[in-house]
Scaffold this active site. Structure first.
Site, PDB file in Angstrom:
ATOM      1  N   CYS A 186       0.841  -1.205   0.000  1.00 18.59           N
ATOM      2  CA  CYS A 186       0.000   0.000   0.000  1.00 18.59           C
ATOM      3  C   CYS A 186       0.882   1.264   0.000  1.00 18.59           C
ATOM      4  O   CYS A 186       1.483   1.573  -1.019  1.00 18.59           O
ATOM      5  CB  CYS A 186      -1.002  -0.008   1.148  1.00 18.59           C
ATOM      6  SG  CYS A 186      -2.323   1.222   0.905  1.00 18.59           S
ATOM      7  N   GLU A 197      -2.139  -8.152   4.751  1.00 21.19           N
ATOM      8  CA  GLU A 197      -2.083  -8.221   6.215  1.00 21.19           C
ATOM      9  C   GLU A 197      -3.407  -7.845   6.872  1.00 21.19           C
ATOM     10  O   GLU A 197      -3.571  -8.020   8.091  1.00 21.19           O
ATOM     11  CB  GLU A 197      -0.949  -7.331   6.744  1.00 21.19           C
ATOM     12  CG  GLU A 197      -1.224  -5.854   6.836  1.00 21.19           C
ATOM     13  CD  GLU A 197      -1.155  -5.088   5.522  1.00 21.19           C
ATOM     14  OE1 GLU A 197      -1.092  -3.852   5.575  1.00 21.19           O
ATOM     15  OE2 GLU A 197      -1.198  -5.716   4.436  1.00 21.19           O
ATOM     16  N   HIS A 219      -3.761  -4.975   0.654  1.00 24.73           N
ATOM     17  CA  HIS A 219      -3.311  -5.241   2.024  1.00 24.73           C
ATOM     18  C   HIS A 219      -3.472  -6.718   2.390  1.00 24.73           C
ATOM     19  O   HIS A 219      -4.500  -7.084   2.998  1.00 24.73           O
ATOM     20  CB  HIS A 219      -4.140  -4.417   3.012  1.00 24.73           C
ATOM     21  CG  HIS A 219      -3.752  -2.982   3.134  1.00 24.73           C
ATOM     22  ND1 HIS A 219      -2.650  -2.563   3.856  1.00 24.73           N
ATOM     23  CD2 HIS A 219      -4.337  -1.868   2.640  1.00 24.73           C
ATOM     24  CE1 HIS A 219      -2.578  -1.235   3.805  1.00 24.73           C
ATOM     25  NE2 HIS A 219      -3.582  -0.792   3.069  1.00 24.73           N
TER      26      HIS A 219
END
Length: 227
Positions: A94, A174, A172
């Site tokens: 990102c 994560e 993302h």
């Protein structure tokens, strides 16, 4: 193998007790691959002495814009050049994706098409991937020599590769569904259009390919650092 995490932002205060900070999310994402981690909070002015401080590097997401005037942006861009010159592998996610592109000659802007939030579908090498996103900024012009390895109609430069040592992704991996739900509740209202938040909330139960991308990032690191 020691992975240096360059933390460029902090998770919202309301989400940290349950999820941890951005560095914690990446350690959880890459757990099970035998990595050790060291975090440098560059957003707070904490920098490593140089690329040799870790075997491989990862730049996190941030609520800040790569083009904004923050005192830690220029030294981070200089460090990106130093890591590239060292040949150590570097991954950006990102904001990390964006700041690497900017440092290496690309352009990052607020995208005129607006926001991407929640589960998005991308094409990686002809294969579909479902990954969570939370961004308005995009790499609108990729650096010379960067290869597009992930894309969709909304985000043309969704994943980029530079030579053999740098790999960056706008989405993302994560961010799990619970974290996205927290962002919808704590950071989205009044910022992201309501219909996009509603779409993101509706997609929370759907599966994503976070672990697939995590395994690929781990493999990227391992293939470029001698055992």
């Amino acid at each position: 193998m020691l992975i240096g995490i360059l933390q460029t932002g902090h998770a919202p205060d309301a989400l940290r007790p349950a999820h941890g900070d951005y560095s914690d999310l990446f350690q959880q994402l890459l757990a099970g691959h035998g990595f050790d981690f060291v975090t440098f909070s560059v957003v707070d002015g904490e920098f490593p002495p140089g690329p040799e401080a870790a075997d491989a590097w990862l730049i996190t997401g941030s609520r800040h814009g790569a083009y904004e005037d923050h005192p830690w942006i220029p030294p981070l861009e200089a460090l990106i050049h130093d890591i590239q010159g060292s040949g150590r592998p570097l991954v950006g996610i990102c904001f990390g994706h964006q700041i690497i592109a900017q440092a290496l000659g690309g352009r990052v802007e607020k995208f005129e098409g607006g926001w991407a939030v929640g589960r998005q579908l991308y094409e990686f090498g002809g294969e579909p991937r479902a990954l969570n996103a939370w961004h308005q900024d995009q790499v609108t012009v990729k650096p010379e020599g960067a290869r597009v390895v992930g894309t969709n109609p909304f985000c043309a430069n969704a994943a980029l590769a530079y030579g053999e040592s740098i790999y960056t992704v706008q989405a993302h991996p994560e961010f799990g569904s619970a974290f996205i739900e927290g962002l919808i509740d704590k950071r989205g209202a009044g910022v992201v259009p309501d219909h996009l938040l509603s779409q993101a909330r509706a997609s929370l139960p759907l599966e994503n390919d976070n672990q697939m991308l995590a395994d690929e990032i781990a493999g990227f690191f391992k293939a470029r650092v001698p055992a």
